[in-house]
Each structure stands twice: as structure tokens, then as C-alpha cells.
Write an enzyme that holds these catalytic residues in place. Structure first.
Site, mmCIF file in Angstrom:
data_model
loop_
_atom_site.group_PDB
_atom_site.id
_atom_site.type_symbol
_atom_site.label_atom_id
_atom_site.label_comp_id
_atom_site.label_asym_id
_atom_site.label_seq_id
_atom_site.Cartn_x
_atom_site.Cartn_y
_atom_site.Cartn_z
ATOM 1 N N MET A 30 0.859 -1.191 0.000
ATOM 2 C CA MET A 30 0.000 0.000 0.000
ATOM 3 C C MET A 30 0.896 1.243 0.000
ATOM 4 S SD MET A 30 -3.382 -0.868 2.183
ATOM 5 C CE MET A 30 -2.687 -0.618 3.795
ATOM 6 N N GLY A 36 11.891 -2.527 4.666
ATOM 7 C CA GLY A 36 11.237 -3.836 4.775
ATOM 8 C C GLY A 36 10.652 -4.245 3.427
ATOM 9 N N HIS A 37 10.003 -3.282 2.748
ATOM 10 C CA HIS A 37 9.475 -3.564 1.408
ATOM 11 C C HIS A 37 10.624 -3.875 0.446
ATOM 12 C CE1 HIS A 37 6.049 -0.949 2.916
ATOM 13 N NE2 HIS A 37 5.405 -2.019 2.503
#
Ligand code: PAF
Length: 280
Positions: A30, A36-37
Site C-alpha cells: 500500500m 522492509g518492502h
């Protein structure tokens, strides 16, 4: 990196990827992308020929209009971030592209969706499963890469894939943490400095549980939960829930079973909701 906003265009690309027999890793997001992504994208690239990232703030999974309004958005930065991580296709449809007038379908993965997060965010997982299933139909990936910070979400999506006989390999990526232990989350950007400090009690509580289980051999859930409650309570943070559950059924268990247990925590700090977990 190719930026795609239309479903039809994405489907044309997918058809070509299939014709040329390329494997596809899909990372749904989102936006408000962070390291982390980035790790999810890296894992995608390691496991497949092509990596597709979606960026869609899915209104259907927010049960609180304020939370949706305040959700961090930074589409231009997200595009640059994805490009820098070697993403091949960046799919960012508009709201009415994903949910045109007349859209009626919703996907519900039974009791797994109504516990824990589902209790505090009614309808949340119906929204998550609906959008993820639609994205999977559009992108038709061979691999689906998701973070394990949202452990319940991971379990539910895995269950949905099994129930619906979807031949997609799910890759769970361990939670990335800042140096001080705070789990990376898009919502961290909304914390004041003071609240961010307070938030450290979450990872501290999880670390304490690990210590009690591994070093002191305490397996009784009641005792471990008491340790969490006191770690969170003394930090002046509102605990929504702390539960020790079976890692597949998400049912509470009386005693930790090594290799088969999630310890899940949700808190509210200054109006911001944070979740974290550890696997034992
Ligand atoms: O974890 C998230 O960011 C979202 O729940 C997801 C999986 C992208 C669905 O909107």
C-alpha cells in the site's frame, strides 16, 4: 521499470510474460515503502525472472475513515524506491480502476479473519483478501512475497490460496527491524519522537518472551503473557491484545510449542496502531 495504471495493460503484459514462460514474483503493497518492502522486492528478484510490485491503498481494508485519511502516501518516492530495487513492473491502479461502480464481490476466509486483528478491525481481512485475490487474478504470479510482520494476514492469505487451489508459492519474509528493535512499518512515520521511544516496549516484550522460553524454559502462555503485559503496561502504552497462538490455526494455546507458535501483539500509541510478533 514500467509503471502501469490500467488493469487491461497489466493483463497484456502478464500474457506476454506467460507466453515467454517467465516466472513472476508479486509484492503487494500500500505504498509508503521502506527498507522492509525493499527486502520483499529483493526476495522477489531472487526467486523469479520478473518482479511486479503493486501500490494500492485499499480503502476496503480500513474500518476507520480517519486511519485511511492519515495513511502515509508518497507515490513519487515509492516509484523511485521501486526502480532503485530493480522492480520490473510497478502497478498502481486508481481506486475506481480496482473497484468500478457496481463492484460487489468480497472474499472471506472464515474464522481466521474474525479473531485478533479481525476483532479490533472488523471487516479488515475481508478487504485484504478481496484486493489480494483480485491482484492475483490480474498479475497471475508464480510467487507471492509478503512480510511476516503481518503474521495473521500471511496465514489467512496462505489459507485462501490453499482453499482456492491457487498454484502460487508464498514466500514469507522475516520482519526487518531498526537498530533499536522497532519493527519497520509504514505507520512508524506517523509516530512522534516520544511515541517512537515508547513503541520500543513492543520488541522488548517479544525479546523477553524469547528469553523466558529459550533460557528459562517457561512455556506456560499465562506466565509469558503476564511478562508481556507488564513490559507494555510500564511503558504507558495501550495494549489491544497479546496472544500466544498456534501458527496455523491462530487458536490460543496454553503452552508454547517450539516451532509452532506465534506470539502476537497489537498496541495503540498516541492514536497510532502498531502490531508485531515473534515465532517460537
Ligand atoms: O500488507 C499490506 O500492505 C496490505 O494489507 C496488502 C497485502 C498490500 C493488501 O492491501
Amino acid at each position: 521499470m514500467q509503471v502501469v495504471t490500467s488493469i487491461k495493460k497489466m493483463q497484456d503484459i502478464v500474457r506476454e510474460l506467460k507466453r515467454t514462460q517467465q516466472t513472476v514474483a508479486f509484492v503487494p503493497t500500500m505504498g509508503a515503502l521502506h527498507k522492509g518492502h525493499g527486502r520483499l522486492m529483493e526476495r522477489g528478484k531472487q526467486n523469479a525472472d520478473v518482479c511486479v510490485v503493486s501500490n494500492f491503498v485499499n480503502a476496503k481494508q480500513f474500518n476507520d475513515a480517519e486511519d485511511l485519511k492519515n495513511y502515509p502516501r508518497n507515490p513519487e518516492r515509492d516509484k523511485e524506491f521501486s526502480e532503485a530495487h530493480d522492480v520490473d513492473y510497478y502497478f498502481a491502479p486508481a481506486d475506481d480502476e480496482m473497484y468500478p461502480p457496481g463492484f460487489l464481490t468480497s472474499v472471506n476466509v472464515g474464522f481466521l479473519s474474525s479473531r485478533l486483528e479481525g476483532e479490533f478491525r472488523p471487516g479488515h481481512f475481508r478487504g485484504v483478501c478481496t484486493v489480494v485475490l483480485k491482484l492475483l487474478h490480474i498479475i497471475q504470479p508464480t510467487h507471492l512475497v509478503m512480510g511476516l510482520k503481518d503474521a495473521q494476514q500471511f496465514v489467512i492469505i496462505q489459507h485462501m490460496l490453499t482453499d482456492l487451489c491457487m498454484d502460487i508459492k508464498m514466500i514469507g519474509v522475516p520482519t526487518m527491524r531498526d537498530r533499536d528493535g522497532l519493527a519497520l512499518s509504514s505507520r512508524n512515520a506517523l509516530l512522534s519522537d516520544e511515541d517512537r521511544q515508547k513503541a520500543l516496549c513492543i520488541s522488548r516484550a517479544l525479546k523477553r518472551v524469547h528469553f523466558l522460553v529459550k533460557k528459562q524454559g517457561i512455556l506456560h502462555s499465562g506466565e509469558l503473557l503476564q511478562a508481556i503485559r507488564s513490559a507494555i503496561g510500564t511503558a504507558g502504552v495501550e495494549l489491544e491484545y497479546a496472544e500466544i497462538v498456534n501458527k496455523t490455526t491462530l487458536e490460543p494455546i496454553d503452552h508454547v510449542v517450539r516451532g509452532g507458535t506465534f506470539v502476537l501483539i497489537a498496541v495503540r500509541i498516541g492514536g497510532i496502531r502498531l502490531i508485531d510478533n515473534t515465532r517460537i
